[in-house]
Design a protein around this motif. Structure first.
Motif, mmCIF file in Angstrom:
data_model
loop_
_atom_site.group_PDB
_atom_site.id
_atom_site.type_symbol
_atom_site.label_atom_id
_atom_site.label_comp_id
_atom_site.label_asym_id
_atom_site.label_seq_id
_atom_site.Cartn_x
_atom_site.Cartn_y
_atom_site.Cartn_z
ATOM 1 N N PRO A 82 7.438 -10.375 1.767
ATOM 2 C CA PRO A 82 6.014 -10.586 1.513
ATOM 3 C C PRO A 82 5.258 -9.250 1.535
ATOM 4 O O PRO A 82 5.622 -8.330 2.258
ATOM 5 N N PRO A 83 4.207 -9.144 0.745
ATOM 6 C CA PRO A 83 3.446 -7.885 0.707
ATOM 7 C C PRO A 83 2.711 -7.642 2.019
ATOM 8 O O PRO A 83 2.242 -8.565 2.671
ATOM 9 N N GLU A 84 2.652 -6.362 2.399
ATOM 10 C CA GLU A 84 1.923 -5.970 3.604
ATOM 11 C C GLU A 84 1.201 -4.662 3.327
ATOM 12 O O GLU A 84 1.808 -3.599 3.247
ATOM 13 N N VAL A 85 -0.096 -4.762 3.169
ATOM 14 C CA VAL A 85 -0.924 -3.579 2.920
ATOM 15 C C VAL A 85 -1.365 -3.028 4.260
ATOM 16 O O VAL A 85 -1.946 -3.738 5.074
ATOM 17 N N VAL A 86 -1.072 -1.746 4.495
ATOM 18 C CA VAL A 86 -1.432 -1.101 5.756
ATOM 19 C C VAL A 86 -2.631 -0.185 5.529
ATOM 20 O O VAL A 86 -3.015 0.104 4.394
ATOM 21 N N SER A 87 -3.216 0.282 6.623
ATOM 22 C CA SER A 87 -4.458 1.055 6.532
ATOM 23 C C SER A 87 -4.281 2.350 5.735
ATOM 24 O O SER A 87 -5.194 2.773 5.021
ATOM 25 N N SER A 88 -3.126 2.987 5.835
ATOM 26 C CA SER A 88 -2.923 4.236 5.082
ATOM 27 C C SER A 88 -2.945 3.973 3.574
ATOM 28 O O SER A 88 -3.404 4.819 2.804
ATOM 29 N N MET A 89 -2.483 2.803 3.164
ATOM 30 C CA MET A 89 -2.535 2.452 1.742
ATOM 31 C C MET A 89 -3.981 2.236 1.295
ATOM 32 O O MET A 89 -4.359 2.614 0.185
ATOM 33 N N VAL A 90 -4.784 1.649 2.164
ATOM 34 C CA VAL A 90 -6.193 1.418 1.837
ATOM 35 C C VAL A 90 -6.927 2.750 1.748
ATOM 36 O O VAL A 90 -7.750 2.962 0.846
ATOM 37 N N VAL A 91 -6.624 3.681 2.657
ATOM 38 C CA VAL A 91 -7.253 5.006 2.619
ATOM 39 C C VAL A 91 -6.877 5.726 1.332
ATOM 40 O O VAL A 91 -7.728 6.316 0.656
ATOM 41 N N GLU A 92 -5.596 5.665 0.966
ATOM 42 C CA GLU A 92 -5.149 6.309 -0.276
ATOM 43 C C GLU A 92 -5.796 5.650 -1.490
ATOM 44 O O GLU A 92 -6.242 6.339 -2.419
ATOM 45 N N ALA A 93 -5.884 4.331 -1.473
ATOM 46 C CA ALA A 93 -6.520 3.609 -2.582
ATOM 47 C C ALA A 93 -7.996 3.979 -2.687
ATOM 48 O O ALA A 93 -8.529 4.124 -3.792
ATOM 49 N N THR A 94 -8.656 4.143 -1.552
ATOM 50 C CA THR A 94 -10.068 4.533 -1.552
ATOM 51 C C THR A 94 -10.254 5.884 -2.223
ATOM 52 O O THR A 94 -11.152 6.062 -3.059
ATOM 53 N N LEU A 95 -9.403 6.830 -1.893
ATOM 54 C CA LEU A 95 -9.491 8.157 -2.508
ATOM 55 C C LEU A 95 -9.244 8.084 -4.011
ATOM 56 O O LEU A 95 -9.942 8.722 -4.801
ATOM 57 N N LEU A 96 -8.244 7.304 -4.397
ATOM 58 C CA LEU A 96 -7.923 7.204 -5.823
ATOM 59 C C LEU A 96 -9.044 6.532 -6.607
ATOM 60 O O LEU A 96 -9.393 6.972 -7.704
ATOM 61 N N VAL A 97 -9.627 5.488 -6.048
ATOM 62 C CA VAL A 97 -10.705 4.789 -6.749
ATOM 63 C C VAL A 97 -11.953 5.661 -6.815
ATOM 64 O O VAL A 97 -12.613 5.741 -7.857
ATOM 65 N N ARG A 98 -12.291 6.334 -5.740
ATOM 66 C CA ARG A 98 -13.489 7.196 -5.734
ATOM 67 C C ARG A 98 -13.377 8.331 -6.725
ATOM 68 O O ARG A 98 -14.351 8.710 -7.363
ATOM 69 N N ARG A 99 -12.204 8.897 -6.832
ATOM 70 C CA ARG A 99 -12.015 10.045 -7.732
ATOM 71 C C ARG A 99 -11.685 9.625 -9.151
ATOM 72 O O ARG A 99 -11.485 10.467 -10.017
#
Length: 127
Positions: free
Chosen positions: A49-66
């Motif tokens: 099952p998928p498990e999104v961790v906080s480091s993935m959310v931080v990386e996704a935030t950077l990618l979406v913002r930029r």
């Protein structure tokens, strides 16, 4: 999930501006969740099952913002790119020096060339 923005931070915002802030926040959250899921999918080696961790959310935030996240392709742009490729191919097949002596054939050929140029230009600009 509910996200609240304090009204004091929106001082000076009129009703349409507040609506746009809400819309932009929802769009950012949607893009963030999609990007985090994409990152998790690329890192999840097993079929568990998928498990999104906080480091993935931080990386996704950077990618979406930029603006580096996977952009959504619109169907109109895909259709325009297909038209550009097909029209360019048709121009190549239609070129015949002897047939171009005929005025009607020349007019049709020029119109197809013009459509190919316009479609290639528009698809390149929209990309």
């Amino acid at each position: 999930m509910q996200i609240d923005i304090d009204d004091t931070t929106l001082t000076g915002f009129n009703i349409p501006a507040k609506a746009e802030v809400k819309k932009a926040t929802q769009q950012f959250a949607t893009d963030l969740v999609a990007e985090a899921n994409r990152i998790e999918g690329s890192r999840n080696a097993n079929a568990g099952p998928p498990e999104v961790v906080s480091s993935m959310v931080v990386e996704a935030t950077l990618l979406v913002r930029r603006g580096l996240s996977q952009p959504r392709k619109k169907y109109g742009l895909k259709l325009m790119r297909i038209c550009a490729a097909v029209l360019s191919l048709v121009v190549g097949f239609c070129y015949d020096a002897t047939k171009l002596q005929d005025k009607t054939y020349m007019l049709i050929f020029v119109l197809v060339v013009a459509l190919a140029i316009v479609s290639v230009t528009i698809s390149t600009i929209k990309e």
